[in-house]
Enzyme design. Structure first.
Site, PDB file in Angstrom:
ATOM      1  N   TYR A 145       0.813  -1.211   0.073  1.00  9.92           N
ATOM      2  CA  TYR A 145      -0.035  -0.018  -0.083  1.00  9.92           C
ATOM      3  C   TYR A 145       0.776   1.277   0.006  1.00  9.92           C
ATOM      4  O   TYR A 145       1.884   1.249   0.712  1.00  9.92           O
ATOM      5  CB  TYR A 145      -0.811  -0.002   1.233  1.00  9.92           C
ATOM      6  CG  TYR A 145      -1.802   1.187   1.376  1.00  9.92           C
ATOM      7  CD1 TYR A 145      -2.776   1.433   0.614  1.00  9.92           C
ATOM      8  CD2 TYR A 145      -1.531   2.121   2.189  1.00  9.92           C
ATOM      9  CE1 TYR A 145      -3.692   2.502   0.542  1.00  9.92           C
ATOM     10  CE2 TYR A 145      -2.182   3.211   2.472  1.00  9.92           C
ATOM     11  CZ  TYR A 145      -3.500   3.421   1.660  1.00  9.92           C
ATOM     12  OH  TYR A 145      -4.248   4.636   1.978  1.00  9.92           O
ATOM     13  N   ASP A 242       9.426   2.744  -0.416  1.00 11.41           N
ATOM     14  CA  ASP A 242       8.318   3.579   0.168  1.00 11.41           C
ATOM     15  C   ASP A 242       8.636   3.259   1.836  1.00 11.41           C
ATOM     16  O   ASP A 242       8.326   2.069   2.196  1.00 11.41           O
ATOM     17  CB  ASP A 242       7.162   3.321  -0.104  1.00 11.41           C
ATOM     18  CG  ASP A 242       5.981   3.678   0.869  1.00 11.41           C
ATOM     19  OD1 ASP A 242       6.108   4.563   1.657  1.00 11.41           O
ATOM     20  OD2 ASP A 242       4.723   3.493   0.318  1.00 11.41           O
ATOM     21  N   LYS A 270       4.838   8.646   8.950  1.00 12.66           N
ATOM     22  CA  LYS A 270       4.690   7.936  10.279  1.00 12.66           C
ATOM     23  C   LYS A 270       5.590   8.302  11.397  1.00 12.66           C
ATOM     24  O   LYS A 270       5.402   9.324  11.922  1.00 12.66           O
ATOM     25  CB  LYS A 270       4.121   6.518   9.974  1.00 12.66           C
ATOM     26  CG  LYS A 270       3.033   6.265   8.951  1.00 12.66           C
ATOM     27  CD  LYS A 270       2.789   4.731   9.051  1.00 12.66           C
ATOM     28  CE  LYS A 270       1.573   4.544   7.975  1.00 12.66           C
ATOM     29  NZ  LYS A 270       0.390   4.668   8.253  1.00 12.66           N
TER      30      LYS A 270
HETATM   31  C1  LIG Z   1       3.867   2.129   3.217  1.00 12.88           C
HETATM   32  C2  LIG Z   1       2.878   3.255   3.137  1.00 12.88           C
HETATM   33  N1  LIG Z   1       2.813   4.283   2.304  1.00 12.88           N
HETATM   34  C3  LIG Z   1       2.190   5.188   2.199  1.00 12.88           C
HETATM   35  C4  LIG Z   1       1.059   5.443   3.152  1.00 12.88           C
HETATM   36  C5  LIG Z   1       0.352   6.566   2.948  1.00 12.88           C
HETATM   37  O1  LIG Z   1       0.324   7.260   4.144  1.00 12.88           O
HETATM   38  P1  LIG Z   1      -0.760   8.303   4.660  1.00 12.88           P
HETATM   39  O2  LIG Z   1      -1.535   7.435   5.224  1.00 12.88           O
HETATM   40  O3  LIG Z   1       0.150   9.417   5.464  1.00 12.88           O
HETATM   41  O4  LIG Z   1      -0.944   9.149   3.430  1.00 12.88           O
HETATM   42  C6  LIG Z   1       1.027   4.315   4.008  1.00 12.88           C
HETATM   43  C7  LIG Z   1      -0.318   4.603   5.151  1.00 12.88           C
HETATM   44  O5  LIG Z   1      -0.620   3.469   5.861  1.00 12.88           O
HETATM   45  C8  LIG Z   1       1.773   3.191   3.949  1.00 12.88           C
HETATM   46  O6  LIG Z   1       1.664   2.175   4.922  1.00 12.88           O
END
Ligand SMILES: Cc1ncc(COP(=O)(O)O)c(C=O)c1O
Length: 446
Positions: A145, A242, A270
């Site tokens: 994700y 990511d 995060k």
């Molecule tokens: C690996 C990863 N990338 C991007 C995101 C998106 O982050 P946000 O919820 O702060 O938009 C998340 C959210 O859970 C994530 O787990």
């Protein structure tokens, strides 16, 4: 853990929420049973509207690495708010310091830009990859994700009949966006090679969670990340790690500092600011210099709240605490205690389950062996997985009751929390699976 809990006040407030908030929550996977309304977070604990306390492993999907409401982080935020909250023009010293800290720690970070959410960071990383390569397509992996936007929202937790096929994450997505996002199997370099050969000179970027934590914890096979690095370079595609979950949580330098593979771009969020909104995209200077923050740049980058003092002060305080305190030693040790303790319980009770994790992340899959990819996870007993977690909530342990979700340990968790958690897990598993059969004594060889 005492008498049956009452959720009456949560129920009352949730009904009120539903009258105005569609589904009563503000983010899609927060809508889980029981519908709790929370009134306090503190350290490793959550407290709901009825005063029930929980040891929290959900950790808001990852941010409070130091624990909720960390006093030093909160104090630094309050101080910063009193100074220069959001000038909205030029830059502030706090923004400069956060960017330098990221550059100091994250191996791929020659240059850095700040934003507020992981979704923004992945959006910008992909757009600049397209700008640099002049190509349209990207590759992501089934189960990963990367946020809520059209570029990436497909094939996350897919039903069996949609694995490897089109599984749009939302209505209203542009078909062109979906078509331009190719999906490969994690841990399968041949699959990536095949896709790149089918779409020669068309793939702008390969984006992945270096450990796909959105499906719990699937570790990369030895050589997989190194292989992706080589394949991306050979095909002229930008490699994007990511690290919105793994960044800061697994190491101050992100998982890239653990595995020794340096991507071209990295996205962070995060745990970076211990619960305050803050994210970043960083990477090679030649790519980052394409952004329009620099005169002559051609790839638009903007956000009213980018670099605001709350997020920056929280990030700076969090990173300084990570530099100074034995946070990773502590959370890795407790993570390992939980994983080992759970394995022993499963063995004692003769339960068919597999404990997965890395560092501060742990979870139990109802599977026979560790998964290598999302397809392996289709065999997880989702009903049991969710039931186990619902029963733990009744015992004051909060692990979100949603299939495949991971649990997080923070610097505020203690050995006593771990003891209580293992005790509660054993009680619930006994309830669910019955008493241990006499012939299933532990097969301990050690
Ligand atoms: C690996 C990863 N990338 C991007 C995101 C998106 O982050 P946000 O919820 O702060 O938009 C998340 C959210 O859970 C994530 O787990």
């Amino acid at each position: 853990m005492g008498a049956k809990r009452s959720f009456a006040e949560s129920e009352r407030l949730y009904a009120r929420a539903c009258e105005v908030l569609p589904g009563g929550v503000n983010s899609s996977i927060r809508n889980v049973l029981p519908h709790l309304v929370f009134k306090k977070t503190a350290g490793a604990l959550l407290v709901d509207a009825d005063g029930n306390e929980y040891i929290d492993y959900q950790a808001a999907f990852g941010p409070p690495l130091l624990g909720h409401n960390h006093p030093e982080v909160n104090r630094r935020v309050a101080e910063a708010m009193g100074n220069c909250l959001l000038p909205g023009v030029g830059t502030t010293e706090l923004e400069i310091e956060v960017a330098w800290k990221i550059r100091q720690h994250i191996p791929s970070a020659e240059k850095v830009l700040l934003c507020n959410t992981g979704s923004e960071a992945t959006f910008h990383a992909i757009r600049v990859s397209r700008a640099c390569t002049g190509r349209k397509k990207i590759i992501k992996f089934q189960g990963c994700y990367h946020g809520m936007h059209d570029y990436v929202l497909r094939n996350v937790i897919s039903p069996a009949d949609k694995v490897g096929k089109l599984d749009a994450g939302s209505a209203g997505m542009l078909p062109e966006a979906l078509e331009n996002t190719l999906v490969c199997e994690f841990n399968d370099l041949d699959d990536v090679e095949r896709r790149l050969s089918e779409h020669r000179q068309e793939v702008a970027a390969i984006i992945l969670e270096p450990i796909p934590h959105n499906i719990g914890c699937v570790l990369p096979r030895p050589g997989f990340l190194e292989g992706l690095r080589e394949i991306s370079s050979r095909h002229g595609a930008v490699l994007i790690f990511d690290e919105v979950i793994t960044g800061f949580r697994h190491h101050l330098g992100g998982y890239q500092a653990v595995c020794g593979v340096t991507p071209d771009l990295t996205t962070l969020g995060k745990a970076m600011a211990n619960g305050f909104p803050m994210a970043a995209v960083c990477g090679k200077a030649e790519i980052m210099d394409r952004f329009t923050t620099r005169p002559g740049g051609d790839t638009f980058f903007a956000g009213t709240y980018n670099g605001n003092a709350v997020g920056c002060a929280a990030a700076l305080a969090t990173i300084e605490i990570l530099e100074r305190e034995p946070v990773h030693d502590h959370i890795f040790r407790l993570g390992e205690r939980l994983r080992k303790g759970l394995r022993e319980i499963h063995q004692r009770l003769g339960i068919r389950a597999t404990v997965a994790g890395f560092g501060s992340i742990f979870l139990t899959y109802f599977l026979d062996s560790l998964p290598q990819n999302y397809s392996d996870l289709l065999a997880n007993d989702a009903e049991r997985f969710v039931e186990y977690r619902r029963r733990l909530i009744d015992r004051g342990i909060y692990k979100i009751p949603l299939n495949l979700k991971r649990n997080h340990v923070s610097f505020s968790h203690t050995d006593a929390h771990v003891d209580r958690t293992l005790e509660a897990c054993e009680d619930v598993l006994k309830e669910m699976f019955g008493k241990p059969a006499p012939h299933k004594a532990p097969a301990s060889a050690k």
